[in-house]
Write a protein that holds these residues in place. Structure first.
Motif, PDB file in Angstrom:
ATOM      1  N   ALA A  77       0.834  -1.204   0.000  1.00 17.60           N
ATOM      2  CA  ALA A  77       0.000   0.000   0.000  1.00 17.60           C
ATOM      3  C   ALA A  77       0.873   1.261   0.000  1.00 17.60           C
ATOM      4  O   ALA A  77       0.508   2.264  -0.613  1.00 17.60           O
ATOM      5  N   GLY A  78       2.006   1.203   0.674  1.00 18.70           N
ATOM      6  CA  GLY A  78       2.848   2.385   0.803  1.00 18.70           C
ATOM      7  C   GLY A  78       3.601   2.752  -0.455  1.00 18.70           C
ATOM      8  O   GLY A  78       3.721   3.933  -0.798  1.00 18.70           O
ATOM      9  N   LEU A  79       4.130   1.760  -1.166  1.00 17.70           N
ATOM     10  CA  LEU A  79       4.884   2.034  -2.387  1.00 17.70           C
ATOM     11  C   LEU A  79       4.025   2.711  -3.451  1.00 17.70           C
ATOM     12  O   LEU A  79       4.438   3.742  -4.004  1.00 17.70           O
ATOM     13  N   PRO A  80       2.822   2.200  -3.751  1.00 20.79           N
ATOM     14  CA  PRO A  80       1.985   2.920  -4.725  1.00 20.79           C
ATOM     15  C   PRO A  80       1.641   4.334  -4.264  1.00 20.79           C
ATOM     16  O   PRO A  80       1.650   5.263  -5.065  1.00 20.79           O
ATOM     17  N   LEU A  91       2.244  10.086  -4.993  1.00 24.13           N
ATOM     18  CA  LEU A  91       2.657  11.363  -4.428  1.00 24.13           C
ATOM     19  C   LEU A  91       3.819  11.956  -5.218  1.00 24.13           C
ATOM     20  O   LEU A  91       3.847  13.154  -5.506  1.00 24.13           O
ATOM     21  N   GLY A  92       4.775  11.096  -5.609  1.00 28.96           N
ATOM     22  CA  GLY A  92       5.905  11.565  -6.410  1.00 28.96           C
ATOM     23  C   GLY A  92       5.469  12.083  -7.768  1.00 28.96           C
ATOM     24  O   GLY A  92       6.001  13.083  -8.266  1.00 28.96           O
ATOM     25  N   ALA A  93       4.483  11.405  -8.380  1.00 24.94           N
ATOM     26  CA  ALA A  93       3.997  11.858  -9.684  1.00 24.94           C
ATOM     27  C   ALA A  93       3.239  13.173  -9.556  1.00 24.94           C
ATOM     28  O   ALA A  93       3.382  14.080 -10.386  1.00 24.94           O
ATOM     29  N   VAL A  94       2.422  13.301  -8.515  1.00 19.35           N
ATOM     30  CA  VAL A  94       1.616  14.513  -8.326  1.00 19.35           C
ATOM     31  C   VAL A  94       2.505  15.723  -8.019  1.00 19.35           C
ATOM     32  O   VAL A  94       2.303  16.810  -8.562  1.00 19.35           O
ATOM     33  N   THR A  95       3.481  15.535  -7.169  1.00 21.40           N
ATOM     34  CA  THR A  95       4.333  16.673  -6.759  1.00 21.40           C
ATOM     35  C   THR A  95       5.460  16.956  -7.743  1.00 21.40           C
ATOM     36  O   THR A  95       6.139  17.963  -7.610  1.00 21.40           O
ATOM     37  N   SER A  97       6.154   8.965 -14.985  1.00 28.29           N
ATOM     38  CA  SER A  97       5.852   8.977 -13.552  1.00 28.29           C
ATOM     39  C   SER A  97       4.446   8.462 -13.279  1.00 28.29           C
ATOM     40  O   SER A  97       4.224   7.657 -12.378  1.00 28.29           O
ATOM     41  N   TRP A  98       3.491   8.928 -14.065  1.00 26.61           N
ATOM     42  CA  TRP A  98       2.101   8.493 -13.860  1.00 26.61           C
ATOM     43  C   TRP A  98       1.917   7.032 -14.247  1.00 26.61           C
ATOM     44  O   TRP A  98       1.146   6.305 -13.608  1.00 26.61           O
ATOM     45  N   THR A  99       2.619   6.560 -15.268  1.00 28.90           N
ATOM     46  CA  THR A  99       2.536   5.153 -15.661  1.00 28.90           C
ATOM     47  C   THR A  99       3.078   4.262 -14.550  1.00 28.90           C
ATOM     48  O   THR A  99       2.472   3.234 -14.203  1.00 28.90           O
ATOM     49  N   LEU A 100       4.218   4.621 -13.982  1.00 29.67           N
ATOM     50  CA  LEU A 100       4.774   3.854 -12.863  1.00 29.67           C
ATOM     51  C   LEU A 100       3.819   3.834 -11.683  1.00 29.67           C
ATOM     52  O   LEU A 100       3.622   2.802 -11.030  1.00 29.67           O
ATOM     53  N   ALA A 101       3.204   4.981 -11.394  1.00 27.62           N
ATOM     54  CA  ALA A 101       2.269   5.057 -10.272  1.00 27.62           C
ATOM     55  C   ALA A 101       1.050   4.173 -10.525  1.00 27.62           C
ATOM     56  O   ALA A 101       0.588   3.453  -9.633  1.00 27.62           O
ATOM     57  N   ALA A 102       0.523   4.202 -11.754  1.00 28.94           N
ATOM     58  CA  ALA A 102      -0.653   3.381 -12.080  1.00 28.94           C
ATOM     59  C   ALA A 102      -0.322   1.896 -11.998  1.00 28.94           C
ATOM     60  O   ALA A 102      -1.114   1.099 -11.474  1.00 28.94           O
ATOM     61  N   LEU A 103       0.846   1.496 -12.507  1.00 31.41           N
ATOM     62  CA  LEU A 103       1.248   0.094 -12.421  1.00 31.41           C
ATOM     63  C   LEU A 103       1.415  -0.347 -10.969  1.00 31.41           C
ATOM     64  O   LEU A 103       1.002  -1.456 -10.596  1.00 31.41           O
ATOM     65  N   ALA A 104       2.005   0.518 -10.153  1.00 29.64           N
ATOM     66  CA  ALA A 104       2.187   0.177  -8.743  1.00 29.64           C
ATOM     67  C   ALA A 104       0.846  -0.006  -8.045  1.00 29.64           C
ATOM     68  O   ALA A 104       0.677  -0.910  -7.229  1.00 29.64           O
ATOM     69  N   ILE A 105      -0.120   0.812  -8.388  1.00 32.23           N
ATOM     70  CA  ILE A 105      -1.453   0.668  -7.786  1.00 32.23           C
ATOM     71  C   ILE A 105      -2.110  -0.623  -8.245  1.00 32.23           C
ATOM     72  O   ILE A 105      -2.676  -1.368  -7.440  1.00 32.23           O
TER      73      ILE A 105
END
Length: 164
Positions: A8-11, A16-20, A34-42
């Motif tokens: 839960a924490g990594l995604p 947060l990294g993509a948004v900021t 950044s957003w692709t990595l975040a979506a995959l992590a989720i």
């Protein structure tokens, strides 16, 4: 709990990294990366986080129970448990056996306990020994009690004193 925190924490950190814009400034990646990595992590982390909670564990056990009733133990082991490490597969089989036991199906529960015990899961060894003891198969039950203790199960073997 650690699995829940990581999955839960990594995604959350990547979102947060993509948004900021942190991931763009630190690794030099464009915003879409950044957003692709975040979506995959989720997509990967959310199921792991869910199945590490008590509700998720119950859902996984219910899934195995339905598959067991529909297709049998061999199919469950082949389709769902073959990709897991032996200890994790033993844990899942143990949970399935507990569900069968709670449903009043002791014969099938003992069979599944045996499969979990064969994978080296100590609580399953102890429960299998108890099932065998109830059936009057004391020699084999004592053998499984002994194996459970040797495998690190923290309970004393029934019928054996502590030497005092």
């Amino acid at each position: 709990m650690l699995l829940f925190v990581v999955s839960a924490g990594l995604p959350a950190a990547l979102v947060l990294g993509a948004v900021t814009g942190w991931s763009r400034s630190v690794i030099g990646a464009p915003a879409w990366v950044s957003w692709t990595l975040a979506a995959l992590a989720i997509c990967i982390g959310a199921p792991f986080a869910w199945f590490s909670t008590p509700s998720g564990t119950r859902s996984a056990t219910n899934l195995l129970l339905k598959a067991y009733r529909r297709e049998g133990l061999e199919a469950v082991e082949r389709q769902y448990l073959s990709v897991l490490a032996p200890h994790r597969a033993g844990l899942q089989l143990f949970n399935l056996a507990l569900a069968l036991d709670r449903a009043g199906d002791q014969d099938d529960a003992c069979t599944v306990y045996r499969h979990a015990a064969d994978r080296g899961f100590p609580p399953a060894m102890m429960n299998l020994a108890y099932c065998l003891s109830l059936r009057g198969e004391e020699d084999e039950a004592q053998d499984w009690y002994r194996r459970a203790v040797e495998a690190g199960y923290p309970r004393a073997v029934p019928g054996q004193g502590d030497g005092a």
